[in-house]
Motif scaffolding. Structure first.
Motif, PDB file in Angstrom:
ATOM      1  N   LEU A 187      12.964   8.383 113.338  1.00 18.93           N
ATOM      2  CA  LEU A 187      13.073   6.933 113.564  1.00 18.93           C
ATOM      3  C   LEU A 187      11.686   6.389 113.836  1.00 18.93           C
ATOM      4  O   LEU A 187      10.964   6.884 114.706  1.00 18.93           O
ATOM      5  N   LYS A 188      11.306   5.374 113.052  1.00 20.43           N
ATOM      6  CA  LYS A 188       9.929   4.885 113.085  1.00 20.43           C
ATOM      7  C   LYS A 188       9.868   3.449 113.564  1.00 20.43           C
ATOM      8  O   LYS A 188      10.185   2.529 112.818  1.00 20.43           O
ATOM      9  N   ASP A 189       9.520   3.294 114.846  1.00 18.85           N
ATOM     10  CA  ASP A 189       9.307   1.955 115.376  1.00 18.85           C
ATOM     11  C   ASP A 189      10.536   1.058 115.198  1.00 18.85           C
ATOM     12  O   ASP A 189      10.403  -0.104 114.804  1.00 18.85           O
ATOM     13  N   VAL A 190      11.691   1.610 115.492  1.00 16.66           N
ATOM     14  CA  VAL A 190      12.933   0.865 115.277  1.00 16.66           C
ATOM     15  C   VAL A 190      13.199  -0.096 116.449  1.00 16.66           C
ATOM     16  O   VAL A 190      13.179   0.305 117.601  1.00 16.66           O
ATOM     17  N   SER A 191      13.408  -1.365 116.112  1.00 19.32           N
ATOM     18  CA  SER A 191      13.813  -2.361 117.105  1.00 19.32           C
ATOM     19  C   SER A 191      15.085  -3.029 116.613  1.00 19.32           C
ATOM     20  O   SER A 191      15.176  -3.398 115.439  1.00 19.32           O
ATOM     21  N   LEU A 192      16.041  -3.148 117.491  1.00 13.22           N
ATOM     22  CA  LEU A 192      17.256  -3.895 117.136  1.00 13.22           C
ATOM     23  C   LEU A 192      17.970  -4.301 118.408  1.00 13.22           C
ATOM     24  O   LEU A 192      17.668  -3.795 119.489  1.00 13.22           O
ATOM     25  N   CYS A 193      18.897  -5.244 118.273  1.00 14.66           N
ATOM     26  CA  CYS A 193      19.693  -5.588 119.448  1.00 14.66           C
ATOM     27  C   CYS A 193      21.146  -5.763 119.068  1.00 14.66           C
ATOM     28  O   CYS A 193      21.481  -5.995 117.900  1.00 14.66           O
ATOM     29  N   VAL A 194      21.993  -5.583 120.073  1.00 16.51           N
ATOM     30  CA  VAL A 194      23.426  -5.829 119.910  1.00 16.51           C
ATOM     31  C   VAL A 194      23.782  -6.917 120.909  1.00 16.51           C
ATOM     32  O   VAL A 194      23.450  -6.809 122.091  1.00 16.51           O
ATOM     33  N   LYS A 195      24.406  -7.982 120.414  1.00 21.73           N
ATOM     34  CA  LYS A 195      24.794  -9.077 121.315  1.00 21.73           C
ATOM     35  C   LYS A 195      26.176  -8.826 121.882  1.00 21.73           C
ATOM     36  O   LYS A 195      26.973  -8.106 121.289  1.00 21.73           O
ATOM     37  N   MET A 196      26.457  -9.455 123.015  1.00 19.60           N
ATOM     38  CA  MET A 196      27.772  -9.360 123.656  1.00 19.60           C
ATOM     39  C   MET A 196      28.878  -9.657 122.642  1.00 19.60           C
ATOM     40  O   MET A 196      28.830 -10.683 121.963  1.00 19.60           O
ATOM     41  N   GLY A 197      29.838  -8.788 122.565  1.00 19.44           N
ATOM     42  CA  GLY A 197      31.060  -9.094 121.819  1.00 19.44           C
ATOM     43  C   GLY A 197      30.966  -9.073 120.301  1.00 19.44           C
ATOM     44  O   GLY A 197      31.957  -9.298 119.627  1.00 19.44           O
ATOM     45  N   GLU A 198      29.804  -8.809 119.756  1.00 25.01           N
ATOM     46  CA  GLU A 198      29.702  -8.882 118.294  1.00 25.01           C
ATOM     47  C   GLU A 198      30.000  -7.538 117.627  1.00 25.01           C
ATOM     48  O   GLU A 198      29.994  -6.487 118.262  1.00 25.01           O
ATOM     49  N   ILE A 199      30.257  -7.619 116.319  1.00 26.26           N
ATOM     50  CA  ILE A 199      30.262  -6.415 115.501  1.00 26.26           C
ATOM     51  C   ILE A 199      28.916  -6.385 114.792  1.00 26.26           C
ATOM     52  O   ILE A 199      28.561  -7.317 114.072  1.00 26.26           O
ATOM     53  N   LEU A 200      28.150  -5.332 115.048  1.00 26.97           N
ATOM     54  CA  LEU A 200      26.853  -5.173 114.417  1.00 26.97           C
ATOM     55  C   LEU A 200      26.919  -3.973 113.469  1.00 26.97           C
ATOM     56  O   LEU A 200      27.326  -2.890 113.874  1.00 26.97           O
ATOM     57  N   ALA A 201      26.525  -4.186 112.229  1.00 31.21           N
ATOM     58  CA  ALA A 201      26.536  -3.083 111.265  1.00 31.21           C
ATOM     59  C   ALA A 201      25.130  -2.538 111.076  1.00 31.21           C
ATOM     60  O   ALA A 201      24.174  -3.298 110.965  1.00 31.21           O
ATOM     61  N   VAL A 202      25.010  -1.212 111.070  1.00 31.87           N
ATOM     62  CA  VAL A 202      23.762  -0.573 110.661  1.00 31.87           C
ATOM     63  C   VAL A 202      24.093   0.214 109.401  1.00 31.87           C
ATOM     64  O   VAL A 202      24.911   1.134 109.433  1.00 31.87           O
ATOM     65  N   ILE A 203      23.506  -0.222 108.295  1.00 32.32           N
ATOM     66  CA  ILE A 203      23.813   0.439 107.037  1.00 32.32           C
ATOM     67  C   ILE A 203      22.581   1.188 106.535  1.00 32.32           C
ATOM     68  O   ILE A 203      21.441   0.853 106.884  1.00 32.32           O
ATOM     69  N   GLY A 204      22.827   2.205 105.752  1.00 34.44           N
ATOM     70  CA  GLY A 204      21.725   2.994 105.233  1.00 34.44           C
ATOM     71  C   GLY A 204      22.258   4.199 104.491  1.00 34.44           C
ATOM     72  O   GLY A 204      23.390   4.623 104.736  1.00 34.44           O
ATOM     73  N   ALA A 205      21.439   4.745 103.636  1.00 35.13           N
ATOM     74  CA  ALA A 205      21.844   5.883 102.808  1.00 35.13           C
ATOM     75  C   ALA A 205      21.875   7.167 103.646  1.00 35.13           C
ATOM     76  O   ALA A 205      21.517   7.153 104.833  1.00 35.13           O
TER      77      ALA A 205
END
Ligand SMILES: Nc1ncnc2c1ncn2[C@@H]1O[C@H](COP(=O)(O)OP(=O)(O)OP(=O)(O)O)[C@@H](O)[C@H]1O
Ligand SMILES: [Mg+2]
Length: 236
Positions: free
Chosen positions: A19-37
């Motif tokens: 994992l290279k310098d990964v930044s992300l956030c998950v907000k309250m109550g949401e569905i967050l998708a992380v997609i990738g091969a």
């Protein structure tokens, strides 16, 4: 304020920088998708967030508190619960016993009977088969059980690692429908998937992880319409 805030994370296995310098956030109550091969680093990200592995650098905040360095039990106690890739139910325990294992933490244990009712309503086949050994369930039923077991812990953030993989189309539909249903309870869901179309259709927002880096981010709708995503992930 995001529920989960991941900043500039780096993770390596031996000499491999995953994992290279990964930044992300998950907000309250949401569905967050992380997609990738395959091999993009999706499961590595979930293992990091569950406290199964540690990062080389970067910060993770949950409800504004730093949680980097906490172990998996401490992370679970905060309500960050992972449903691992490949289901991993306990094969020689019954469906019901698997559910009880999911609610081992004090707070969840106190609400155990209520939560069992809730997951049986969500997944009626599990109710019918509550005395059956988990190892004898079909693949689809095992996935239901894996999600149900995760819910037994009363998650604040539920992380699902490829819940639709290996399932027949009708069961895939069912699992995505249930994910939406679960989200109505107000928890946040971090959904890692290779089924890009389906996951972007139910996600408020998403990230595209490519070779360990965040390549794109946006609303589910915007990503599904993105020319790059269409070409690379949707075969259009
Ligand atoms: N324990 C480990 N030791 C060494 N390398 C590892 C380890 N676990 C994972 N990797 C490597 O890290 C990379 C990312 O793996 P990861 O499981 O995170 O990918 P993924 O995006 O979940 O892929 P998939 O969609 O196939 O599940 C892969 O190249 C993998 O070989
Ligand atoms: Mg994976």
């Amino acid at each position: 304020m995001p529920l989960l805030d991941v900043r500039n994370i780096n993770v390596s296995y031996d000499d491999f920088h995953i994992l290279k310098d990964v930044s992300l956030c998950v907000k309250m109550g949401e569905i967050l998708a992380v997609i990738g091969a395959n091999s993009a680093g999706k499961s590595t990200l979930l293992k990091l967030l569950s406290g199964l592995i540690q990062s080389d650098s970067g910060d993770i905040f949950f409800k504004s508190n730093p949680i980097s360095g906490l172990d998996m039990h401490e992370i679970a106690r905060l309500g960050i619960i992972q449903v691992p890739e490949g289901r991993r139910v306990f094969p020689f325990m019954t469906v019901f016993e698997n559910l009880l294992v999911g609610s081992f933490m004090t707070k969840a244990r106190q609400k155990r009977s209520e939560t069992v009712e809730y997951v049986f309503n969500l997944f009626p086949p599990l109710k019918e088969r509550r005395k059956q050994l988990a190892g004898t369930l079909s693949g689809g039923e095992q996935q239901m059980l894996a999600i149900a077991r995760g819910l037994m812990a009363l998650p604040v953030l539920l992380m699902l690692d490829e819940p639709s993989t290996g399932l027949a189309p009708i069961m895939v539909e069912n699992i995505f429908k249930v994910i939406r249903e679960i989200d109505k309870e107000g928890l946040a869901i971090l959904l890692v998937e290779q089924n890009v179309q389906k996951s972007l259709s139910i996600a408020e927002r998403g990230y595209v992880l490519e070779a360990g880096k965040i390549k794109l981010e946006g609303s589910g709708k915007a990503l599904a319409a993105d020319p790059y995503v269409k070409k690379a992930y949707l075969g259009l």
